[in-house]
Every structure is written in structure tokens, then in C-alpha cells.
Design a protein around this motif. Structure first.
Motif, PDB file in Angstrom:
ATOM      1  N   GLN A  29       0.847  -1.189   0.000  1.00  0.00           N
ATOM      2  CA  GLN A  29       0.000   0.000   0.000  1.00  0.00           C
ATOM      3  C   GLN A  29       0.881   1.236   0.000  1.00  0.00           C
ATOM      4  OE1 GLN A  29      -3.066  -0.027   2.973  1.00  0.00           O
ATOM      5  NE2 GLN A  29      -3.739  -2.074   2.444  1.00  0.00           N
ATOM      6  N   LYS A  31       1.110   3.617   2.063  1.00  0.00           N
ATOM      7  CA  LYS A  31       1.744   3.875   3.361  1.00  0.00           C
ATOM      8  C   LYS A  31       2.984   3.020   3.563  1.00  0.00           C
ATOM      9  CE  LYS A  31      -1.191   0.632   5.881  1.00  0.00           C
ATOM     10  NZ  LYS A  31      -2.206   0.486   6.927  1.00  0.00           N
ATOM     11  N   ASN A  58      -5.006   0.331  -2.705  1.00  0.00           N
ATOM     12  CA  ASN A  58      -5.638   1.368  -1.881  1.00  0.00           C
ATOM     13  C   ASN A  58      -7.019   1.728  -2.408  1.00  0.00           C
ATOM     14  OD1 ASN A  58      -2.502   1.996  -1.624  1.00  0.00           O
ATOM     15  ND2 ASN A  58      -3.541   2.723   0.219  1.00  0.00           N
ATOM     16  N   GLY A  61     -10.352   3.452  -0.550  1.00  0.00           N
ATOM     17  CA  GLY A  61     -10.513   4.860  -0.173  1.00  0.00           C
ATOM     18  C   GLY A  61     -11.218   5.666  -1.251  1.00  0.00           C
ATOM     19  N   ARG A  62     -11.514   6.914  -0.924  1.00  0.00           N
ATOM     20  CA  ARG A  62     -12.092   7.821  -1.916  1.00  0.00           C
ATOM     21  C   ARG A  62     -11.007   8.193  -2.924  1.00  0.00           C
ATOM     22  NH1 ARG A  62     -13.308  11.550   2.246  1.00  0.00           N
ATOM     23  NH2 ARG A  62     -12.377  13.026   0.810  1.00  0.00           N
ATOM     24  N   GLU A  64      -9.941  10.984  -4.044  1.00  0.00           N
ATOM     25  CA  GLU A  64      -9.109  12.096  -3.589  1.00  0.00           C
ATOM     26  C   GLU A  64      -8.080  11.636  -2.547  1.00  0.00           C
ATOM     27  OE1 GLU A  64     -12.912  13.297  -5.209  1.00  0.00           O
ATOM     28  OE2 GLU A  64     -12.463  12.057  -3.466  1.00  0.00           O
ATOM     29  N   GLU A  65      -8.473  10.702  -1.686  1.00  0.00           N
ATOM     30  CA  GLU A  65      -7.550  10.195  -0.663  1.00  0.00           C
ATOM     31  C   GLU A  65      -6.400   9.419  -1.299  1.00  0.00           C
ATOM     32  OE1 GLU A  65     -10.273   7.864   1.602  1.00  0.00           O
ATOM     33  OE2 GLU A  65     -10.747   9.492   2.985  1.00  0.00           O
ATOM     34  N   VAL A  66      -6.735   8.573  -2.257  1.00  0.00           N
ATOM     35  CA  VAL A  66      -5.702   7.777  -2.922  1.00  0.00           C
ATOM     36  C   VAL A  66      -4.765   8.698  -3.706  1.00  0.00           C
ATOM     37  CG1 VAL A  66      -5.243   5.896  -4.547  1.00  0.00           C
ATOM     38  CG2 VAL A  66      -7.237   5.774  -3.036  1.00  0.00           C
ATOM     39  N   THR A  68      -4.105  11.795  -3.066  1.00  0.00           N
ATOM     40  CA  THR A  68      -3.274  12.516  -2.086  1.00  0.00           C
ATOM     41  C   THR A  68      -2.116  11.634  -1.630  1.00  0.00           C
ATOM     42  OG1 THR A  68      -5.117  13.885  -1.360  1.00  0.00           O
ATOM     43  CG2 THR A  68      -3.286  13.636   0.180  1.00  0.00           C
ATOM     44  N   GLY A  69      -2.376  10.347  -1.424  1.00  0.00           N
ATOM     45  CA  GLY A  69      -1.304   9.421  -1.056  1.00  0.00           C
ATOM     46  C   GLY A  69      -0.259   9.299  -2.151  1.00  0.00           C
ATOM     47  N   ILE A 109      -9.220   8.145 -10.043  1.00  0.00           N
ATOM     48  CA  ILE A 109      -7.912   8.411  -9.444  1.00  0.00           C
ATOM     49  C   ILE A 109      -6.920   8.828 -10.526  1.00  0.00           C
ATOM     50  CG2 ILE A 109      -5.949   7.402  -8.209  1.00  0.00           C
ATOM     51  CD1 ILE A 109      -8.071   5.511  -6.875  1.00  0.00           C
TER      52      ILE A 109
END
Length: 193
Positions: A29, A31, A58, A61-62, A64-66, A68-69, A109
Motif C-alpha cells: 500500500q 503507506k 488502496n 478509499g475515496r 481524492e484520498e488515494v 493525495t497518497g 484516481i
């Protein structure tokens, strides 16, 4: 090192002479990659090209979250390897059909992360279409697992063929390091050139 584990002959054919390394791990992932980067994975390495393909694990997630990661990954690679060029891959399509919810999420994404291409240090490339049949279903010969997240040797061959122009641009054959050289010309979370 997924690529070498699943398609060693393809890896050697395309990247063996480049003294390339790969850090991709199964079910990795965002992280996990960030943690490794911040704990020395690339210390003492100065790759010319980093091929970054991340995010398919990942998809819970939404969008936007992915995104951002992935943006954080790009920033971390830029921090640790400021002289490297990053080839940011669009997330490969998952799920057997074009209407699969995960496929739709991947598309959303990819639209977001395509904006990370700055024309200087980061190049975005979406090769997802190479893994699809004309009707939008995944080509089972290229991604043969039930969740369609794992590439076959033919899938890795398609990936290698698709990125070769960028690899040639940043790692021309004449500039390849001799075997055993301490600095790989390529580094990735899949191939790092």
C-alpha cells in the motif's frame, strides 16, 4: 520484487544491462512505500529514472484520498532522489469488466494523478488500455488472477514495451552502468531504473 519474481526473463531483457532495481512488493500500500522511503530504502541510490506504479491496493478509499497518497509518494521520491525523473504510471485497470466499481474508481484516481505531470521532473503515463479487450474487459492473458491485480509474464512484457521510450530517454543504452556498479540508473516501486 514482483517483476523479477513473476517475469525474470522480461526483466533481464529490458533492464538487466541497466543495473536496475525493483522494490515492488505484493499487496504493497502507499503507506508501506512511504515508510520504506523514509527509513532508508533509497539511501545511497541515485537513479536516473523512477517508475512509480502504486494505488491498486488502496482502492478502498475515496479517489481524492488515494490521489493525495500518490502525491505524497511523488513528493517523497523527489525529496530522496531530487535528480531523478519520475515516470508516474496510471493505476492499471482492475476487475473484469468496464462497469466494475473498482475500474471506475481507478479511472477517477488516474484523472486526478495525471495532473502531477509537471513537464519537468514527473511524467504521467496511463497504459491501462494495453490490458483491455476492445469491449473493455480485461485481457485475462495479461492479468490472469481472479481480482485482475496481478500481471502475467505477458502483462509485464506489455508494460515494458509501453514504457521503453521513456526508459530510453532517461537511461540510454550507452549510459548503462556496468554490472555491480553501486548506483542503479533506474529505481521504482515496480522497476526503478
Amino acid at each position: 520484487t514482483l517483476w523479477r519474481k513473476r517475469a525474470e526473463s522480461t526483466w533481464q531483457k529490458y533492464y538487466g544491462a541497466l543495473n536496475a532495481v525493483t522494490f515492488g512488493a505484493e499487496n504493497d500500500q502507499i503507506k508501506n512505500i512511504l515508510w520504506r522511503l523514509n527509513h532508508g530504502e533509497l539511501d545511497e541510490l541515485h537513479p536516473k529514472l523512477i517508475v512509480l506504479e502504486s494505488g491498486s491496493t488502496n482502492l478502498f478509499g475515496r479517489p481524492e484520498e488515494v490521489a493525495t497518497g500518490i502525491k505524497a509518494l511523488v513528493a517523497a521520491f523527489r525529496q530522496h532522489c531530487p535528480h531523478s525523473h519520475i515516470l508516474l504510471m496510471g493505476i492499471f485497470p482492475v476487475g473484469p469488466s468496464a462497469t466494475n466499481p473498482a475500474r471506475i474508481l481507478v479511472h477517477q484516481i488516474n484523472q486526478l494523478i495525471s495532473k502531477f505531470d509537471d513537464g519537468k521532473n514527473v511524467t504521467y503515463l496511463d497504459i491501462g488500455g494495453k490490458f483491455l479487450q476492445p469491449d473493455g474487459t480485461l485481457n485475462a492473458n495479461l492479468a490472469p488472477t481472479p481480482n485482475f491485480k496481478v500481471l502475467s509474464e505477458k502483462g509485464y512484457q506489455a508494460w515494458a514495451d509501453a514504457i521503453q521510450p521513456v526508459v530510453d530517454q532517461y537511461c540510454p543504452k550507452s549510459a548503462a552502468s556496468p554490472p555491480g556498479a553501486p548506483t542503479p540508473p533506474i529505481a521504482s516501486d515496480e522497476p526503478k531504473l
